[in-house]
Design an enzyme around this catalytic site. Structure first.
Site, PDB file in Angstrom:
ATOM      1  N   ASP A  69       0.845  -1.197   0.000  1.00 12.04           N
ATOM      2  CA  ASP A  69       0.000   0.000   0.000  1.00 12.04           C
ATOM      3  C   ASP A  69       0.881   1.248   0.000  1.00 12.04           C
ATOM      4  O   ASP A  69       1.647   1.469   0.932  1.00 12.04           O
ATOM      5  CB  ASP A  69      -0.894  -0.009   1.256  1.00 12.04           C
ATOM      6  CG  ASP A  69      -1.691   1.288   1.400  1.00 12.04           C
ATOM      7  OD1 ASP A  69      -2.108   1.604   2.539  1.00 12.04           O
ATOM      8  OD2 ASP A  69      -1.876   1.982   0.378  1.00 12.04           O
ATOM      9  N   ASN A  81      -0.272   4.510  -0.288  1.00 11.85           N
ATOM     10  CA  ASN A  81      -0.870   5.792   0.152  1.00 11.85           C
ATOM     11  C   ASN A  81      -1.623   5.693   1.478  1.00 11.85           C
ATOM     12  O   ASN A  81      -2.435   6.551   1.791  1.00 11.85           O
ATOM     13  CB  ASN A  81      -1.809   6.318  -0.942  1.00 11.85           C
ATOM     14  CG  ASN A  81      -2.979   5.364  -1.141  1.00 11.85           C
ATOM     15  OD1 ASN A  81      -2.989   4.255  -0.596  1.00 11.85           O
ATOM     16  ND2 ASN A  81      -3.954   5.805  -1.914  1.00 11.85           N
ATOM     17  N   ASP A 124      -4.055   3.871   2.729  1.00 11.13           N
ATOM     18  CA  ASP A 124      -5.496   3.617   2.938  1.00 11.13           C
ATOM     19  C   ASP A 124      -5.747   2.152   3.297  1.00 11.13           C
ATOM     20  O   ASP A 124      -6.886   1.703   3.341  1.00 11.13           O
ATOM     21  CB  ASP A 124      -6.297   4.004   1.680  1.00 11.13           C
ATOM     22  CG  ASP A 124      -5.923   3.149   0.481  1.00 11.13           C
ATOM     23  OD1 ASP A 124      -6.561   3.306  -0.589  1.00 11.13           O
ATOM     24  OD2 ASP A 124      -4.976   2.330   0.601  1.00 11.13           O
ATOM     25  N   ASP A 159      -1.871  -1.190  -3.918  1.00 13.61           N
ATOM     26  CA  ASP A 159      -2.214  -0.432  -5.120  1.00 13.61           C
ATOM     27  C   ASP A 159      -1.096  -0.467  -6.162  1.00 13.61           C
ATOM     28  O   ASP A 159      -0.026  -1.028  -5.905  1.00 13.61           O
ATOM     29  CB  ASP A 159      -2.528   1.019  -4.728  1.00 13.61           C
ATOM     30  CG  ASP A 159      -1.477   1.565  -3.755  1.00 13.61           C
ATOM     31  OD1 ASP A 159      -1.863   2.043  -2.671  1.00 13.61           O
ATOM     32  OD2 ASP A 159      -0.271   1.446  -4.090  1.00 13.61           O
ATOM     33  N   ASP A 210      -4.748  -9.756 -16.140  1.00 13.81           N
ATOM     34  CA  ASP A 210      -5.810 -10.744 -15.925  1.00 13.81           C
ATOM     35  C   ASP A 210      -6.984 -10.345 -16.820  1.00 13.81           C
ATOM     36  O   ASP A 210      -7.308  -9.158 -16.932  1.00 13.81           O
ATOM     37  CB  ASP A 210      -6.224 -10.741 -14.448  1.00 13.81           C
ATOM     38  CG  ASP A 210      -6.644 -12.122 -13.938  1.00 13.81           C
ATOM     39  OD1 ASP A 210      -6.131 -12.556 -12.895  1.00 13.81           O
ATOM     40  OD2 ASP A 210      -7.477 -12.754 -14.620  1.00 13.81           O
ATOM     41  N   ASP A 230      -9.262 -15.776 -17.117  1.00 13.57           N
ATOM     42  CA  ASP A 230     -10.029 -16.314 -15.994  1.00 13.57           C
ATOM     43  C   ASP A 230     -11.082 -17.303 -16.485  1.00 13.57           C
ATOM     44  O   ASP A 230     -11.796 -17.039 -17.457  1.00 13.57           O
ATOM     45  CB  ASP A 230     -10.706 -15.136 -15.285  1.00 13.57           C
ATOM     46  CG  ASP A 230     -11.297 -15.513 -13.956  1.00 13.57           C
ATOM     47  OD1 ASP A 230     -12.535 -15.422 -13.811  1.00 13.57           O
ATOM     48  OD2 ASP A 230     -10.526 -15.924 -13.076  1.00 13.57           O
ATOM     49  N   HIS A 245      -4.043 -16.981  -5.687  1.00 12.13           N
ATOM     50  CA  HIS A 245      -4.937 -16.194  -4.816  1.00 12.13           C
ATOM     51  C   HIS A 245      -6.214 -16.946  -4.459  1.00 12.13           C
ATOM     52  O   HIS A 245      -7.030 -16.456  -3.675  1.00 12.13           O
ATOM     53  CB  HIS A 245      -5.304 -14.889  -5.535  1.00 12.13           C
ATOM     54  CG  HIS A 245      -6.049 -15.134  -6.783  1.00 12.13           C
ATOM     55  ND1 HIS A 245      -5.484 -15.757  -7.881  1.00 12.13           N
ATOM     56  CD2 HIS A 245      -7.340 -14.921  -7.106  1.00 12.13           C
ATOM     57  CE1 HIS A 245      -6.395 -15.885  -8.824  1.00 12.13           C
ATOM     58  NE2 HIS A 245      -7.532 -15.390  -8.385  1.00 12.13           N
ATOM     59  N   ASP A 246      -6.387 -18.161  -5.041  1.00  9.70           N
ATOM     60  CA  ASP A 246      -7.576 -18.982  -4.756  1.00  9.70           C
ATOM     61  C   ASP A 246      -7.242 -20.204  -3.906  1.00  9.70           C
ATOM     62  O   ASP A 246      -8.142 -20.969  -3.546  1.00  9.70           O
ATOM     63  CB  ASP A 246      -8.190 -19.499  -6.066  1.00  9.70           C
ATOM     64  CG  ASP A 246      -8.832 -18.400  -6.890  1.00  9.70           C
ATOM     65  OD1 ASP A 246      -8.905 -18.571  -8.130  1.00  9.70           O
ATOM     66  OD2 ASP A 246      -9.235 -17.378  -6.308  1.00  9.70           O
TER      67      ASP A 246
HETATM   68  O1  TEU Z   1     -11.327 -18.838 -10.191  1.00 10.60           O
HETATM   69  C1  TEU Z   1     -12.085 -19.857 -10.717  1.00 10.60           C
HETATM   70  C2  TEU Z   1     -12.075 -21.022  -9.870  1.00 10.60           C
HETATM   71  O2  TEU Z   1     -11.974 -22.083 -10.303  1.00 10.60           O
HETATM   72  C3  TEU Z   1     -12.101 -20.747  -8.454  1.00 10.60           C
HETATM   73  O3  TEU Z   1     -13.299 -20.228  -8.133  1.00 10.60           O
HETATM   74  C4  TEU Z   1     -11.880 -21.974  -7.700  1.00 10.60           C
HETATM   75  O4  TEU Z   1     -12.701 -22.964  -8.042  1.00 10.60           O
HETATM   76  C5  TEU Z   1     -12.114 -21.761  -6.308  1.00 10.60           C
HETATM   77  O5  TEU Z   1     -11.834 -20.532  -5.904  1.00 10.60           O
HETATM   78  C6  TEU Z   1     -11.264 -22.700  -5.584  1.00 10.60           C
HETATM   79  O6  TEU Z   1     -11.718 -22.663  -4.397  1.00 10.60           O
HETATM   80  C7  TEU Z   1     -11.287 -17.651 -10.947  1.00 10.60           C
HETATM   81  C8  TEU Z   1     -10.485 -16.622 -10.173  1.00 10.60           C
HETATM   82  O7  TEU Z   1      -9.181 -17.095 -10.025  1.00 10.60           O
HETATM   83  C9  TEU Z   1     -11.171 -16.434  -8.847  1.00 10.60           C
HETATM   84  O8  TEU Z   1     -10.439 -15.595  -7.994  1.00 10.60           O
HETATM   85  C10 TEU Z   1     -12.537 -15.843  -9.111  1.00 10.60           C
HETATM   86  O9  TEU Z   1     -13.226 -15.769  -7.908  1.00 10.60           O
HETATM   87  C11 TEU Z   1     -13.319 -16.707 -10.088  1.00 10.60           C
HETATM   88  O10 TEU Z   1     -12.566 -17.148 -11.203  1.00 10.60           O
HETATM   89  C12 TEU Z   1     -14.454 -15.909 -10.683  1.00 10.60           C
HETATM   90  O11 TEU Z   1     -13.916 -14.883 -11.481  1.00 10.60           O
HETATM   91 CA    CA Z   2      -3.510   2.084  -1.175  1.00  9.35          CA
END
Ligand code: TEU
Ligand code: CA
Length: 565
Positions: free
Chosen positions: A21, A23, A25, A29, A98, A199, A332-333
Site C-alpha cells: 500500500d 498511500n 489507505d 495499489d 488478468d 479467468d 490467490h484462490d
Molecule cells: O477462479 C475460478 C475457480 O476455479 C475458483 O473459483 C476456484 O474454483 C475456487 O476458488 C477454488 O476454491 C477464478 C479466479 O481465479 C477467482 O479468484 C474468481 O473468484 C473466479 O474465477 C471468478 O472470477
Molecule cells: Ca492504497
C-alpha cells in the site's frame, strides 16, 4: 526443441490488494507495485501476472469488472498503470494482465442496459431465461454456493451467474459481444502489455438448452459442469480470438481451466495447432478434497504423495512434445503451499525450499505467488468476521444455516481451504502491519510476520528468498531445467519424489523428501551415474559417498547434474 521466451520465463503473480500500500489507505495499489519492482528484479522473475486492477464494485475482489478499460480508484489511475508498464519494460520485465471475460460485473454498462428490457440491444449479451414452475430455469449450483440463477423482477426473468450474483455470465454465442471483447483486448495489447491470464476461460461455451444437472445427494442445487466446462464451441471461440487478436502479438497467454483433462489441454496448447500457450490445470490442488462429497473443497481429506506423482507425471508426459505445462502450487484462490504440501511449523524453511525445487525442476513455466518466496503460511483467524472472501463467507452462511449453527466445523474448513489464506498482506518487515501499510489493512496481517518477512529474508543469505533466486538463475543458465524430458523414478515411494530431466547429453537428477522422516532412497540401476555435481540443495552436504543409497533428511531436496559419460 521449440524455444519460446514464455517457456524460459518465471512468472510472479501479484494480488494487488494485498501486495503493498503506497498511500496509507490500507489497500495495496499500483504505485505499491512500482515501489517493489527492484525487489522483484532482485528475485530474478521476468514476468508479472497482475490480478485484476480494473474498475469493479469489488464483490469478488476485482474479478467482477464494471469497466474493462479503466482502473479501480483504490488501485490508482490509468496514468499510474502506464507508469507501471514503462517501469517494468525499463527493467526488461513483462506484464501479463488478468482477463475476466466469462462474466462481467452487474454494474457494467452492458448489464445495466441488458436488464432494462427484453428487447434491449444488450439483452443477448447475457444469459436470460424465464423461470420454471415459479423457480430457477434449472438446478445448477453456483461456484459460490446457492443457485447459479438470479431472478430480476424488472423483466420477470432470471440471469445466469456461475459465480456471485454480481458476476452475470456473458453470452459468447453473441457475435457482437465477442467483437467488443476482442476490441478491448486489442486496446490493452496496443498499450504494450505482454500477455493475458484468462479467468475460467473454459466455461464460456454453455450447452444449448441449459438442461438440469444430474442429481447426486439431496442438495437442491447441483454441479452442472458437464454442460459448461470445455463446451462445444470453446475451441471455435478461442480460434476466433487467436485469429483476430492473439496471433498479431508476441505475447504469453495462459488460460485458467478448472476440470480440464490432458487431452483437452493438448487441444488448447498444442505447439502447432494450439490456441493458448498454456493452461492452469487443477488436479494437484484437488487431491486433498473428497471428490465424492458435494461439499467440494470444504470436505478436506489428507493427500498422498503417490497421487501427486501420478497427477504430475500424467501432465508432464501428456503434454510432452504436444503442448506446454504451467507449474504452480498456490495462487490467490488456494491455501499457502508450504502449509498444504509442506510443513509450516518446524520444517517451514526446509519444506518451502523443497517445494520451490519441485516447482522449478519440472518441465513447464513456473508461477510464484506473492509471499511464497519468503515462505508465507496459512492464517487461522479466530472469528468469521475477520474473513473477507465471498466464496468462504457464502460457504459459511450456507453451512451454518443448513447444519443448525455448527460454526466450529465451518471455520475449521475455512482455516484449511479458504482463499483468504493467500490474501493476507505481504509481510515486508517487522514493523506494524508487517510494513504493508501505515493505515489499517483491509484484511488482517498474519501474526507470524515478525518472524516471516522480506527484510529478514533479504538479510539471511540462506533464506528461502535467496534459494528461489538461485533456482531461477539455474533455470536461466541450464536449458535442461526448461526443456529437459521428465522421467519419474520409484513412483511407488510414499515419501520421496525423484525424477530425471534429460536434454541432449545433459541430465538432472532431482530427489525430494516430502516428509518429516528420514527415508532411505536407493537409485535404480537404470540411472547411470558416472560423475555428479550437486547444483542446489536445501541442506549442507552430509558427507556420505554412497551414490546409490541415499538417506534424505526431513524435507530434503537435492538436484544433481549427471554426466552420463
Ligand atoms: O477462479 C475460478 C475457480 O476455479 C475458483 O473459483 C476456484 O474454483 C475456487 O476458488 C477454488 O476454491 C477464478 C479466479 O481465479 C477467482 O479468484 C474468481 O473468484 C473466479 O474465477 C471468478 O472470477
Ligand atoms: Ca492504497
Amino acid at each position: 526443441m521449440n524455444r519460446k521466451w514464455w517457456k524460459e520465463s518465471v512468472v510472479y503473480q501479484i494480488y494487488p490488494r494485498s501486495f503493498y500500500d503506497s498511500n496509507g489507505d490500507g489497500i495495496g495499489d499500483i504505485r505499491g507495485v512500482i515501489a517493489k519492482l527492484n525487489y522483484l528484479q532482485r528475485l530474478g522473475v521476468d514476468v508479472v501476472w497482475l490480478s485484476p486492477v480494473y474498475k469493479s464494485p469489488n464483490d469478488d475482489n476485482g474479478y467482477d469488472i464494471s469497466d474493462y478499460q479503466d482502473i479501480m480508484g483504490e488501485f490508482g489511475t490509468l496514468g499510474d498503470w502506464d507508469e507501471l508498464l514503462s517501469q517494468m519494460h525499463l527493467r526488461g520485465m513483462k506484464l501479463v494482465m488478468d482477463l475476466v471475460i466469462n462474466h462481467s460485473s452487474d454494474e457494467h454498462r452492458w448489464f445495466i442496459e441488458s436488464r432494462k428490457s427484453k428487447d434491449n440491444r444488450y439483452r443477448d449479451y447475457y444469459i436470460w431465461r424465464p423461470g420454471r414452475d415459479g423457480t430457477e430455469p434449472n438446478n445448477w449450483a453456483s461456484f459460490f454456493s446457492g443457485s447459479a440463477w438470479q431472478y430480476d423482477p424488472r423483466t420477470d426473468e432470471y440471469y445466469l451467474h456461475l459465480f456471485s450474483k454480481k458476476q452475470p455470465d456473458l453470452n459468447w454465442e453473441n457475435r457482437r459481444l465477442r467483437r467488443e471483447i476482442f476490441d478491448m483486448m486489442t486496446w490493452w495489447l496496443d498499450k504494450g502489455i505482454d500477455g493475458f491470464r484468462m479467468d475460467v476461460i473454459n466455461l464460456i461455451s454453455k450447452v444449448h438448452g441449459l438442461p438440469d444437472a444430474p442429481t447426486t445427494g439431496g442438495a437442491r442445487y447441483q454441479w452442472g459442469g458437464q454442460y459448461f466446462v470445455h463446451g462445444l464451441r470453446l475451441l471455435e471461440f478461442l480460434g476466433e480470438m487467436k485469429d483476430e487478436v492473439l496471433s498479431r502479438y508476441d505475447i504469453l497467454t495462459v488460460g485458467e481451466t478448472p476440470m480440464i483433462t490432458t487431452e483437452q489441454a493438448v487441444d488448447i496448447t498444442h505447439e502447432e495447432r494450439g490456441l493458448l500457450n498454456m493452461v492452469f490445470q487443477f488436479e494437484h490442488v484437488m487431491l486433498d478434497q473428497d471428490r465424492s462429497s458435494n461439499l467440494g473443497k470444504w470436505q478436506h481429506v489428507p493427500w498422498r504423495l503417490t497421487d501427486l506423482k501420478a497427477v504430475t507425471t500424467r501432465w508432464q508426459k501428456g503434454l510432452e512434445d504436444n503442448g506446454w505445462n504451467s507449474l504452480y502450487l498456490s495462487n490467490h484462490d488456494q491455501p499457502r503451499s508450504v502449509s498444504r504440501f509442506g510443513d509450516d511449523g518446524r520444517y517451514r524453511v526446509e519444506s518451502a525450499k523443497m517445494l520451490a525445487t519441485f516447482l522449478h525442476t519440472l518441465q513447464g513455466t513456473p508461477y510464484i505467488y506473492q509471499g511464497e518466496e519468503i515462505g508465507m503460511t496459512n492464517v487461522r483467524f479466530p472469528r468469521i468476521e475477520d474473513y473477507r472472501d465471498i466464496e468462504s463467507l457464502n460457504f459459511y452462511r450456507e453451512w451454518v444455516a443448513q447444519r443448525g449453527g455448527d460454526t466450529g466445523a465451518a471455520l475449521a474448513a475455512i482455516h484449511e481451504k479458504g482463499r483468504d489464506n493467500a490474501r493476507t498482506p505481504v509481510q515486508w518487515d517487522d514493523r506494524e502491519h508487517a510494513g504493508f501499510t501505515v493505515g489499517e489493512p483491509w484484511i488482517g496481517v498474519n501474526p507470524n510476520y515478525p518472524d516471516i518477512n522480506v527484510a529478514k529474508a533479504l538479510e539471511e543469505p540462506d533464506s528461502i528468498f535467496h534459494y528461489y533466486r538461485k533456482l531461477i538463475r539455474l533455470r536461466r543458465e541450464h536449458p535442461v531445467f526448461v526443456y529437459g524430458r521428465y522421467d519419474p523414478i520409484c513412483e511407488e515411494h510414499e515419501q520421496v519424489y525423484a525424477y530425471t530431466r534429460t536434454l541432449d547429453g545433459e541430465r538432472l537428477l532431482v530427489m525430494l523428501n516430502f516428509s518429516a522422516d528420514t527415508p532411505v532412497f536407493v537409485l535404480p540401476d537404470a540411472v547411470k551415474i558416472v560423475d555428479r555435481a550437486l547444483l542446489i540443495a536445501n541442506y549442507p552436504a552430509d558427507g556420505t559417498q554412497d551414490r546409490r543409497r541415499v538417506t534424505l533428511r526431513p524435507y530434503e531436496a537435492r538436484v544433481y547434474f549427471l554426466s552420463k559419460g
